[in-house]
Design a protein around this motif. Structure first.
Motif, mmCIF file in Angstrom:
data_model
loop_
_atom_site.group_PDB
_atom_site.id
_atom_site.type_symbol
_atom_site.label_atom_id
_atom_site.label_comp_id
_atom_site.label_asym_id
_atom_site.label_seq_id
_atom_site.Cartn_x
_atom_site.Cartn_y
_atom_site.Cartn_z
ATOM 1 N N LYS A 167 1.093 -0.870 -0.225
ATOM 2 C CA LYS A 167 -0.217 0.241 0.167
ATOM 3 C C LYS A 167 0.117 1.395 0.171
ATOM 4 O O LYS A 167 1.769 1.717 0.059
ATOM 5 C CB LYS A 167 -0.519 -0.021 1.225
ATOM 6 C CG LYS A 167 -1.786 -1.383 1.453
ATOM 7 C CD LYS A 167 -2.757 -1.319 2.546
ATOM 8 C CE LYS A 167 -3.973 -2.679 2.491
ATOM 9 N NZ LYS A 167 -5.175 -2.611 3.857
ATOM 10 N N PRO A 168 0.197 2.496 -0.195
ATOM 11 C CA PRO A 168 0.773 3.549 -0.467
ATOM 12 C C PRO A 168 1.173 4.095 1.537
ATOM 13 O O PRO A 168 1.143 3.921 2.505
ATOM 14 C CB PRO A 168 0.014 4.282 -0.549
ATOM 15 C CG PRO A 168 -1.006 3.696 -1.608
ATOM 16 C CD PRO A 168 -0.988 2.716 -0.678
ATOM 17 N N GLY A 169 3.234 4.595 0.803
ATOM 18 C CA GLY A 169 4.089 4.634 2.153
ATOM 19 C C GLY A 169 4.291 3.305 3.250
ATOM 20 O O GLY A 169 5.203 3.577 3.748
ATOM 21 N N GLU A 170 4.402 2.270 2.145
ATOM 22 C CA GLU A 170 5.125 1.018 2.853
ATOM 23 C C GLU A 170 6.202 0.670 2.041
ATOM 24 O O GLU A 170 6.426 1.453 0.833
ATOM 25 C CB GLU A 170 3.851 -0.241 3.068
ATOM 26 C CG GLU A 170 2.906 0.639 3.705
ATOM 27 C CD GLU A 170 1.907 -1.206 3.754
ATOM 28 O OE1 GLU A 170 0.610 -1.243 4.349
ATOM 29 O OE2 GLU A 170 2.322 -1.916 3.072
ATOM 30 N N GLY A 181 -1.072 -2.716 -10.965
ATOM 31 C CA GLY A 181 -0.956 -1.425 -10.744
ATOM 32 C C GLY A 181 0.108 -0.411 -10.944
ATOM 33 O O GLY A 181 0.684 -0.961 -11.542
ATOM 34 N N HIS A 182 -0.136 0.609 -11.044
ATOM 35 C CA HIS A 182 1.035 1.894 -11.162
ATOM 36 C C HIS A 182 1.388 2.857 -9.808
ATOM 37 O O HIS A 182 -0.178 3.111 -9.333
ATOM 38 C CB HIS A 182 0.552 2.799 -12.068
ATOM 39 C CG HIS A 182 1.178 3.657 -12.437
ATOM 40 N ND1 HIS A 182 2.766 3.457 -13.663
ATOM 41 C CD2 HIS A 182 1.684 5.097 -12.436
ATOM 42 C CE1 HIS A 182 2.667 4.845 -13.860
ATOM 43 N NE2 HIS A 182 2.822 5.921 -12.417
ATOM 44 N N THR A 183 3.008 2.890 -9.295
ATOM 45 C CA THR A 183 3.207 3.506 -9.005
ATOM 46 C C THR A 183 4.336 4.497 -8.431
ATOM 47 O O THR A 183 4.896 4.749 -10.052
ATOM 48 C CB THR A 183 3.572 3.049 -7.134
ATOM 49 O OG1 THR A 183 3.583 3.731 -5.953
ATOM 50 C CG2 THR A 183 4.358 1.821 -7.349
ATOM 51 N N SER A 198 9.358 6.124 -11.704
ATOM 52 C CA SER A 198 7.964 5.588 -12.240
ATOM 53 C C SER A 198 7.611 4.329 -12.362
ATOM 54 O O SER A 198 8.949 3.549 -12.577
ATOM 55 C CB SER A 198 6.876 6.154 -13.162
ATOM 56 O OG SER A 198 7.038 7.810 -13.111
ATOM 57 N N LYS A 199 7.026 3.391 -12.283
ATOM 58 C CA LYS A 199 6.595 1.235 -11.569
ATOM 59 C C LYS A 199 5.795 1.304 -12.531
ATOM 60 O O LYS A 199 4.368 2.170 -11.968
ATOM 61 C CB LYS A 199 6.654 1.191 -10.572
ATOM 62 C CG LYS A 199 8.283 0.815 -9.782
ATOM 63 C CD LYS A 199 9.481 0.621 -10.870
ATOM 64 C CE LYS A 199 11.144 0.579 -10.219
ATOM 65 N NZ LYS A 199 12.093 -0.281 -10.870
ATOM 66 N N LEU A 212 4.856 4.939 -2.386
ATOM 67 C CA LEU A 212 4.995 6.816 -2.754
ATOM 68 C C LEU A 212 3.792 6.429 -2.584
ATOM 69 O O LEU A 212 2.862 7.229 -2.207
ATOM 70 C CB LEU A 212 5.598 7.733 -3.616
ATOM 71 C CG LEU A 212 7.163 7.748 -2.635
ATOM 72 C CD1 LEU A 212 7.997 8.782 -4.115
ATOM 73 C CD2 LEU A 212 7.083 7.994 -1.462
ATOM 74 N N ASN A 213 2.519 6.356 -3.867
ATOM 75 C CA ASN A 213 1.314 7.172 -3.993
ATOM 76 C C ASN A 213 0.330 5.191 -4.210
ATOM 77 O O ASN A 213 -0.949 5.791 -4.042
ATOM 78 C CB ASN A 213 1.341 8.126 -5.345
ATOM 79 C CG ASN A 213 2.212 7.883 -5.888
ATOM 80 O OD1 ASN A 213 2.065 6.395 -6.448
ATOM 81 N ND2 ASN A 213 3.104 8.466 -6.779
ATOM 82 N N GLY A 214 0.669 4.474 -4.817
ATOM 83 C CA GLY A 214 -0.422 3.514 -5.580
ATOM 84 C C GLY A 214 -0.413 2.258 -5.124
ATOM 85 O O GLY A 214 0.772 1.760 -4.868
ATOM 86 N N SER A 215 -1.893 1.890 -4.834
ATOM 87 C CA SER A 215 -1.483 0.143 -4.173
ATOM 88 C C SER A 215 -0.851 -0.884 -5.447
ATOM 89 O O SER A 215 -1.358 -0.018 -6.522
ATOM 90 C CB SER A 215 -2.704 0.116 -3.688
ATOM 91 O OG SER A 215 -2.719 0.373 -2.545
ATOM 92 N N ILE A 216 -0.283 -1.127 -5.552
ATOM 93 C CA ILE A 216 0.956 -2.580 -6.403
ATOM 94 C C ILE A 216 -0.069 -3.833 -5.759
ATOM 95 O O ILE A 216 0.287 -4.168 -4.230
ATOM 96 C CB ILE A 216 1.800 -1.783 -6.891
ATOM 97 C CG1 ILE A 216 2.373 -1.669 -5.737
ATOM 98 C CG2 ILE A 216 1.972 -0.416 -7.967
ATOM 99 C CD1 ILE A 216 4.507 -1.673 -5.991
ATOM 100 N N THR A 217 0.192 -4.473 -6.520
ATOM 101 C CA THR A 217 0.491 -6.515 -6.506
ATOM 102 C C THR A 217 1.597 -6.757 -6.989
ATOM 103 O O THR A 217 1.889 -6.442 -8.050
ATOM 104 C CB THR A 217 -1.206 -6.956 -6.729
ATOM 105 O OG1 THR A 217 -1.981 -6.721 -6.457
ATOM 106 C CG2 THR A 217 -1.206 -8.280 -6.765
#
Length: 641
Positions: A167-170, A181-183, A198-199, A212-217
């Protein structure tokens, strides 16, 4: 109060005490040294007030408290190595001072020696701080997703193929690739680069980096013990434990030097009395001063703190040294050989030119070619498709039929128009060679790969592709050349490609059409001509050359084999870091020379002053131990950027 409540309170108090102890422990040596200083002040006041016996008792306590750590270290090393060391010289000098009644001087000796020891310990702790900080960055738990169900597990339970939600911030718990997802990821802990990256889907993420900002799997691709993060920790730990040639020489020198000093001190106890008519007290006093001032404390501390500080500085900026020997060798480099693909270049072909026949739309050609090539996995096809997506967007038309002609290209039909994409002979050699006044030949001379496009019976376009030089490569090579280093590229590509890349990258020279075994042969020839040579590479095929060079430098995004073989690892594929590493090596060697010259000068001056009876014990103690502290402080400058 109930039994359970008492147990909880006792555990809380115990935990608080352990926390306080953990905070105080790293500073215990300094606290003991400062306390011994307070005791020396108390002993001096008691002596001034006529309480000699009480003052001696206080001084002895100062001896024990201040000197315990260094004396313990000296005794343990003497027993283990069966050889006397600097610490034992200080113990003998302090005891000797007490025997002849110079309790204050002996206590001051112990106090300053303890302070310098605490300074050394501080340097060691400071150098290990980067590792401790890194280890604290990796999360202990991860949110594993199984059949849509989320569950928190310890990172050690994660296996290759597991899916985790970040999750964002983790922080990312383990190495993997993004499935959904994208982050934006902060990779400073891995690469030393402050700007976030950017990923998107299928991009790689590393343990210890921050989402930093988006949830990713993320799908786990490596066991926790084999992540890049763990490799960084092991590399720096290994580097800090490996000693440089200078340090090994000093340690060998120390054993012999201590024996010589003790032999001269024994002679000093008797010879001046009989030859120069000194009193026994003066003779013994001068022998004790000699024991203090001739001790090579500053000389011994000249190298290790500087090396550790430099290794820590490098780690902080994404440059990992596998040992002091490699860091020391960097400053002696006369030439650097570079692999091309993935090192000087991005490692993937990109579209550089599109030339179309008169009266034909470039976008129309690109739209049809990308629609056909999107069904291929060939690197050139992927490059054309990616270029089309950036230029035209994501949507492509669907071909009615596609036929892959092995070794030549691809044939397709769209809206009753036949398309051929591939080599010159596939579309017609004569038409291909004369297209756009021989543009294909010009592209080939520039080291580009040319793809021909035929629409029905007409060669409609040519597309030039090239593995482009990284934007930072030119600056990196220019920086190295300013440092007087010869630069050369070893590549398996053709002469035309090698020549074009070498010119664009500002290299001094290049050798093309190199097989891995040829690279080793050429590297040996370069070593014979220039002496100390580095090799920079990132692939499995570079490993033999990396091992052959005086210093092997691997790109952090390269293969595991390259990382294992290299002596220096650039955690980000950032070539300018090489120049930074060489500059850091030169700074370190300069500071070590300053330390060695300064410490030897102080020792020689104090020895001469003692024989001429110009120096007394307090000044000898302060000057000698003060020089050790100054040497350590000088080394700490390397921790700064």
């Amino acid at each position: 109060m109930g039994t359970e409540a008492k147990a909880i309170m006792e555990n809380t108090i115990l935990a608080e005490n352990e926390s306080i102890f953990d905070k105080v422990k790293p500073h215990a040596e300094l606290i003991a040294a400062l306390f011994s200083g307070v005791l020396i002040g108390a002993g001096w006041l008691l002596d001034k007030n006529g309480l000699a016996t009480a003052s001696i008792a206080i001084y002895i306590l100062a001896f024990i408290i201040g000197g315990f750590a260094k004396a313990k270290e000296g005794i343990e090393e003497t027993i283990a190595n069966k050889e006397l060391n600097v610490e034992m010289l200080m113990v003998f000098a302090a005891i000797g001072s007490g025997i002849i009644g110079y309790w204050t001087e002996g206590a001051i000796l112990i106090f300053i020696f303890a302070i310098s020891g605490a300074m050394e310990t501080y340097t060691m702790n400071k150098s290990h701080k980067e590792i401790s900080a890194l280890m604290d960055l990796q999360p202990e738990e991860a949110l594993r997703v199984t059949n849509g169900v989320e569950k928190k597990v310890h990172v050690s339970e994660l296996a290759v193929g597991d899916l985790i939600l970040v999750k964002p911030g983790e922080r990312v718990p383990s190495d993997g690739k993004i499935l959904k997802g994208h982050t934006t990821i902060d990779e400073a802990a891995i690469t030393g680069e402050s700007l976030p990256v950017s990923k998107d889907r299928d991009d790689v993420v590393y343990a210890g980096t921050v989402n930093l900002n988006g949830s990713i799997t993320v799908e786990i691709t490596k066991p926790n013990s084999e992540t890049l993060f763990q490799k960084i920790i092991l590399l720096v730990q290994s580097a800090q434990s490996e000693k440089s040639p200078s340090q090994l020489f000093i340690e060998r020198f120390e054993g012999t030097y201590v024996k010589v000093v003790l032999a001269v001190v024994v002679l000093m106890m008797f010879v001046p009395h009989f030859l120069l008519g000194w009193s026994w007290t003066e003779t013994f006093y001068r022998a004790m001063i000699l024991l203090v001032v001739a001790s090579p404390c500053a000389l011994v501390a000249s190298i290790m703190p500087a090396t550790l500080s430099a290794i820590s500085n490098g780690a902080k900026h994404g440059i990992l040294f596998k040992g002091g020997v490699h860091l020391e060798n960097l400053s002696h480099l006369k030439a650097i050989a570079f692999d091309k693909t993935g090192t000087l270049t991005k490692g993937k072909p990109e579209v550089t030119d599109i030339i179309v026949a008169d009266g034909i739309s470039t976008n129309d050609i690109l739209l049809h070619v990308a629609a056909i090539e999107s069904h291929s996995t060939h690197p050139l096809a992927n490059a054309i498709v990616n270029y089309a997506k950036k230029t035209l967007g994501e949507s492509f038309i669907t071909p009615e039929s596609i036929e892959d002609v092995a070794g030549w290209g691809v044939k397709a039909r769209i809206a009753d128009v036949e398309w051929k994409i591939g080599k010159a002979k596939f579309v017609g050699i004569e038409a291909a060679e004369h297209f756009a006044d021989g543009a294909a030949a010009r592209m080939a001379s520039e080291g580009k790969t040319v793809v021909f496009v035929k629409r029905n019976d007409l060669v409609a376009a040519i597309i030039g592709l090239q593995d482009v030089v990284r934007k930072e490569t030119k600056q990196a090579i220019d920086d190295l050349k300013k440092q007087g280093i010869y630069t050369i590229m070893l590549t398996g590509d053709s002469q035309n490609t090698g020549k074009a890349i070498a010119k664009e990258a500002h290299l001094d020279d290049y050798i093309a059409e190199c097989l891995p075994e040829n690279k080793v042969e050429h590297l040996k020839e370069i070593k014979e001509k220039y002496g100390s040579v580095a090799m920079v590479g990132d692939g499995i095929n570079d490993a033999p050359a990396l091992a052959t060079a005086n210093v092997g430098i691997a790109m952090g995004e390269g293969s595991d084999v390259a990382l294992e073989t290299a002596d220096v690892v650039l955690m980000k594929n950032d070539l300018p870091r090489i120049s930074e590493a060489i500059h850091l090596s030169k700074r370190m060697n300069k500071i070590i020379k300053q330390n060695v010259i300064f410490s030897i000068t102080v020792i020689m001056f104090l020895i001469a002053s003692n024989f001429l009876q110009f120096v007394d014990l307090p000044f000898g103690v302060i000057a000698h131990e003060g020089s050790t502290i100054l040497v350590i402080l000088n080394s700490l400058r390397l921790l700064k950027s």
